[in-house]
Design a protein around this motif. Structure first.
Motif, short mmCIF file in Angstrom:
data_model
loop_
_atom_site.label_atom_id
_atom_site.label_comp_id
_atom_site.label_asym_id
_atom_site.label_seq_id
_atom_site.Cartn_x
_atom_site.Cartn_y
_atom_site.Cartn_z
N UNK A 97 20.27 -40.26 7.34
CA UNK A 97 20.27 -39.34 8.46
C UNK A 97 19.67 -40.02 9.68
N UNK A 98 20.42 -40.05 10.77
CA UNK A 98 19.98 -40.72 12.00
C UNK A 98 19.40 -39.74 13.00
N UNK A 99 19.98 -38.55 13.06
CA UNK A 99 19.49 -37.49 13.95
C UNK A 99 19.55 -36.16 13.21
N UNK A 100 18.61 -35.28 13.57
CA UNK A 100 18.55 -33.97 12.92
C UNK A 100 18.26 -32.92 14.00
N UNK A 174 17.76 -33.43 4.24
CA UNK A 174 18.25 -34.54 5.09
C UNK A 174 17.25 -34.89 6.18
N UNK A 175 15.98 -34.98 5.78
CA UNK A 175 14.93 -35.37 6.73
C UNK A 175 15.05 -36.84 7.10
N UNK A 176 14.40 -37.22 8.18
CA UNK A 176 14.43 -38.59 8.68
C UNK A 176 13.06 -39.23 8.46
N UNK A 177 13.05 -40.40 7.87
CA UNK A 177 11.79 -41.11 7.67
C UNK A 177 11.30 -41.68 9.00
N UNK A 178 9.98 -41.58 9.22
CA UNK A 178 9.36 -42.10 10.45
C UNK A 178 10.07 -41.57 11.70
N UNK A 179 10.25 -40.26 11.72
CA UNK A 179 11.02 -39.66 12.82
C UNK A 179 10.18 -39.38 14.05
N UNK A 198 15.11 -31.80 18.35
CA UNK A 198 15.88 -32.88 17.75
C UNK A 198 14.91 -33.93 17.23
N UNK A 199 15.17 -34.39 16.02
CA UNK A 199 14.42 -35.50 15.43
C UNK A 199 15.36 -36.68 15.30
N UNK A 200 14.82 -37.87 15.53
CA UNK A 200 15.67 -39.07 15.43
C UNK A 200 14.90 -40.22 14.81
N UNK A 201 15.66 -41.17 14.29
CA UNK A 201 15.05 -42.32 13.62
C UNK A 201 14.37 -43.23 14.63
N UNK A 202 13.11 -43.50 14.39
CA UNK A 202 12.35 -44.39 15.27
C UNK A 202 12.86 -45.82 15.12
N UNK A 203 12.97 -46.50 16.25
CA UNK A 203 13.40 -47.90 16.22
C UNK A 203 12.33 -48.73 15.50
N UNK A 204 12.67 -49.35 14.36
CA UNK A 204 11.67 -50.11 13.61
C UNK A 204 11.08 -51.27 14.40
N UNK A 205 11.81 -51.78 15.39
CA UNK A 205 11.31 -52.90 16.19
C UNK A 205 10.20 -52.47 17.15
#
Length: 207
Positions: A97-100, A174-179, A198-205
């Motif tokens: 899941x990329x966005x929720x 369908x939660x997002x890790x480190x959102x 809206x929740x979204x996946x944090x850029x790991x970089x």
């Protein structure tokens, strides 16, 4: 159906409110799918709604999927049996899941207090809804660019006694890790209040 058509003796009925909220979900989901590039631009056509130009999918499979879901959503809204609707954007390859996009629904139950309030005007309601659509359109400025092919799922959180279609299945949230989360505007009728985020996946970089 127009907002004005749902007004009954100055107040919006529960059934009328259910139609308004359901219609918002239909146009809102379509707008998110367009703004986030989930489907090609040529799969959308522009429609005038809420005083705005909104892009709506002309893909029959997407349209049927939404229509089938929204039929139950409208019924549950009119019965006060739904508290949340989620649009999850998922990677086709990894299923991650990329966005929720989450819409919390509250039924305004204190009828005595609500009856003392003046009825919300069509203009006031439309302005609240317009603000959410403008935020959806502006989301490209703060959400990460989606570079992979994606699909989407709709999750509906209904009461345990709600009559669920036999073709529906249970799903994990369908939660997002480190959102990261961004709260959006809300709108309310005389019977329902809808709050968006809206929740979204944090850029790991950037961690």
């Amino acid at each position: 159906m127009s907002v004005q058509a749902q007004l009954t003796r100055g107040k919006i009925t529960l059934k009328g409110s259910a139609k308004i909220v359901t219609e918002f979900f239909i146009f809102g989901i379509n707008s998110i799918l367009f703004q986030r590039g989930i489907y090609p631009v040529e799969d959308f056509e522009m429609q005038k709604k809420y005083g705005l130009d909104i892009w709506v999918s002309n893909d029959q499979q997407v349209t049927r999927y939404l229509e089938n879901i929204m039929k139950s959503v409208e019924e549950w809204l009119s019965l006060g049996k739904i508290n949340k609707l989620v649009l999850a954007v998922n990677s086709r390859e990894t299923r991650e899941t990329l966005e929720r996009w989450q819409f919390d629904i509250q039924l305004i139950e204190d009828q005595a207090e609500e009856a003392a309030r003046p009825a919300k005007s069509e203009k006031a309601l439309q302005m609240e809804i317009q603000a959410i659509f403008r935020q959806i359109a502006a989301s490209v400025s703060f959400l990460p660019i989606i570079e992979e092919k994606c699909t989407f799922n709709i999750l509906v959180y209904a009461d345990s006694d709600a009559e669920v279609p036999t073709t529906w299945t249970d799903s994990d949230p369908l939660h997002i890790k480190n959102a990261e989360q961004v709260r959006l505007r809300s709108f309310s009728t005389d019977a329902h209040r809808v709050e968006a985020m809206v929740a979204y996946r944090r850029d790991p970089d950037l961690c």
